[in-house]
Design a protein around this motif. Structure first.
Motif, short mmCIF file in Angstrom:
data_model
loop_
_atom_site.label_atom_id
_atom_site.label_comp_id
_atom_site.label_asym_id
_atom_site.label_seq_id
_atom_site.Cartn_x
_atom_site.Cartn_y
_atom_site.Cartn_z
N UNK A 1 99.03 1.28 20.34
CA UNK A 1 98.22 0.77 21.45
C UNK A 1 97.83 -0.69 21.24
N UNK A 2 97.61 -1.07 19.99
CA UNK A 2 97.20 -2.44 19.70
C UNK A 2 98.37 -3.42 19.61
N UNK A 3 99.53 -2.98 20.08
CA UNK A 3 100.70 -3.87 20.10
C UNK A 3 100.69 -4.79 21.31
N UNK A 4 99.68 -4.69 22.17
CA UNK A 4 99.68 -5.44 23.42
C UNK A 4 99.78 -6.96 23.27
N UNK A 5 99.26 -7.57 22.18
CA UNK A 5 99.47 -9.02 22.08
C UNK A 5 100.95 -9.40 22.04
N UNK A 6 101.79 -8.46 21.64
CA UNK A 6 103.23 -8.73 21.55
C UNK A 6 104.05 -8.06 22.65
N UNK A 7 103.51 -6.95 23.21
CA UNK A 7 104.33 -6.16 24.14
C UNK A 7 103.94 -6.29 25.60
N UNK A 8 102.69 -6.61 25.89
CA UNK A 8 102.26 -6.69 27.28
C UNK A 8 102.66 -8.02 27.89
N UNK A 9 102.77 -8.05 29.19
CA UNK A 9 103.06 -9.30 29.88
C UNK A 9 104.17 -9.17 30.89
N UNK A 10 105.27 -8.56 30.50
CA UNK A 10 106.38 -8.40 31.43
C UNK A 10 106.12 -7.31 32.45
N UNK A 11 105.39 -6.27 32.06
CA UNK A 11 105.07 -5.18 32.97
C UNK A 11 103.70 -5.41 33.60
N UNK A 12 103.53 -4.89 34.81
CA UNK A 12 102.22 -4.90 35.44
C UNK A 12 101.26 -4.05 34.61
N UNK A 13 99.97 -4.38 34.62
CA UNK A 13 99.02 -3.64 33.79
C UNK A 13 99.06 -2.12 34.00
N UNK A 14 99.19 -1.70 35.25
CA UNK A 14 99.21 -0.25 35.52
C UNK A 14 100.44 0.39 34.88
#
Length: 200
Positions: free
Chosen positions: A166-179
């Motif tokens: 879950x804490x991978x978001x600094x590296x994995x989030x961004x390309x997908x919409x938050x939902x």
């Protein structure tokens, strides 16, 4: 009474604004790559003016990490109170949703914690780690209701593995919409926890 409230609210808001700005800067440049003047510029005040709110950069970092650790612990305790044999699934869903929301809305804090905890004074560092252990134990308690035959050490290891996901978001989030990212993280976390029902 009204005068007291109007005097205090801007101070609280300013402190939160400073903490948010500092988190973004520390995440981007590292603790040692950011000066008080940089943080002041980010919130539109002079560097020295920040000393009215924090005694220095170290104190700012310490409050930042203590605050988020305490907020997560309190949230975990509140969400896990429904963890009895009939509602443990709902409690786990609530814990997952709460942590996913945190991970998606505060990726800078996650990065700062990963990189900069050693720059916090030892006593405060111990307090932060204690709060984090208490938060993890809320998850372990809920998981033990769902998997009573599973050894606590296995539940604890699974909990920390899910935190890593879950804490991978600094590296994995961004390309997908938050939902969409929230749905993906929830599904992956559930899949990661599914082997707990298998006794090895």
């Amino acid at each position: 009474m009204k005068t007291g409230r109007t005097e205090k609210t801007p101070t609280r808001n300013r402190r939160a604004e400073i903490l948010d700005a500092a988190a973004g800067l520390f995440a981007a440049r590292g603790f040692h790559g950011v000066s008080i003047e940089d943080i002041g510029a980010a919130v539109g005040v002079s560097g020295p003016a920040l000393y009215r709110h924090f005694s220095g950069k170290e104190a700012l970092l310490t409050e930042m990490l203590l605050d988020i650790s305490e907020r997560l612990r309190e949230q975990g305790a509140r969400l896990a109170t429904t963890a009895d044999p009939d509602t443990a699934e709902a409690a786990l869903d609530a814990l997952l949703s709460g942590h996913i929301e945190f991970a998606l809305t505060h990726p800078a804090l996650i990065r700062v914690h990963e990189r900069e905890l050693d720059n916090v004074p030892e006593q405060a560092r111990r307090a932060i780690r204690r709060l984090q252990r208490l938060y993890a134990e809320e998850w372990v308690t809920v998981l033990s209701e769902l998997h009573p035959a599973c050894p606590p050490a296995r539940l604890r290891a699974a909990t920390h593995a899910v935190f890593g996901l879950l804490n991978s978001t600094p590296r994995s989030a961004g390309e997908l919409a938050p939902e969409a990212m929230a749905d993906l993280l929830r599904a992956m976390a559930r899949a990661a926890l599914s082997p707990l029902g298998v006794i090895l």
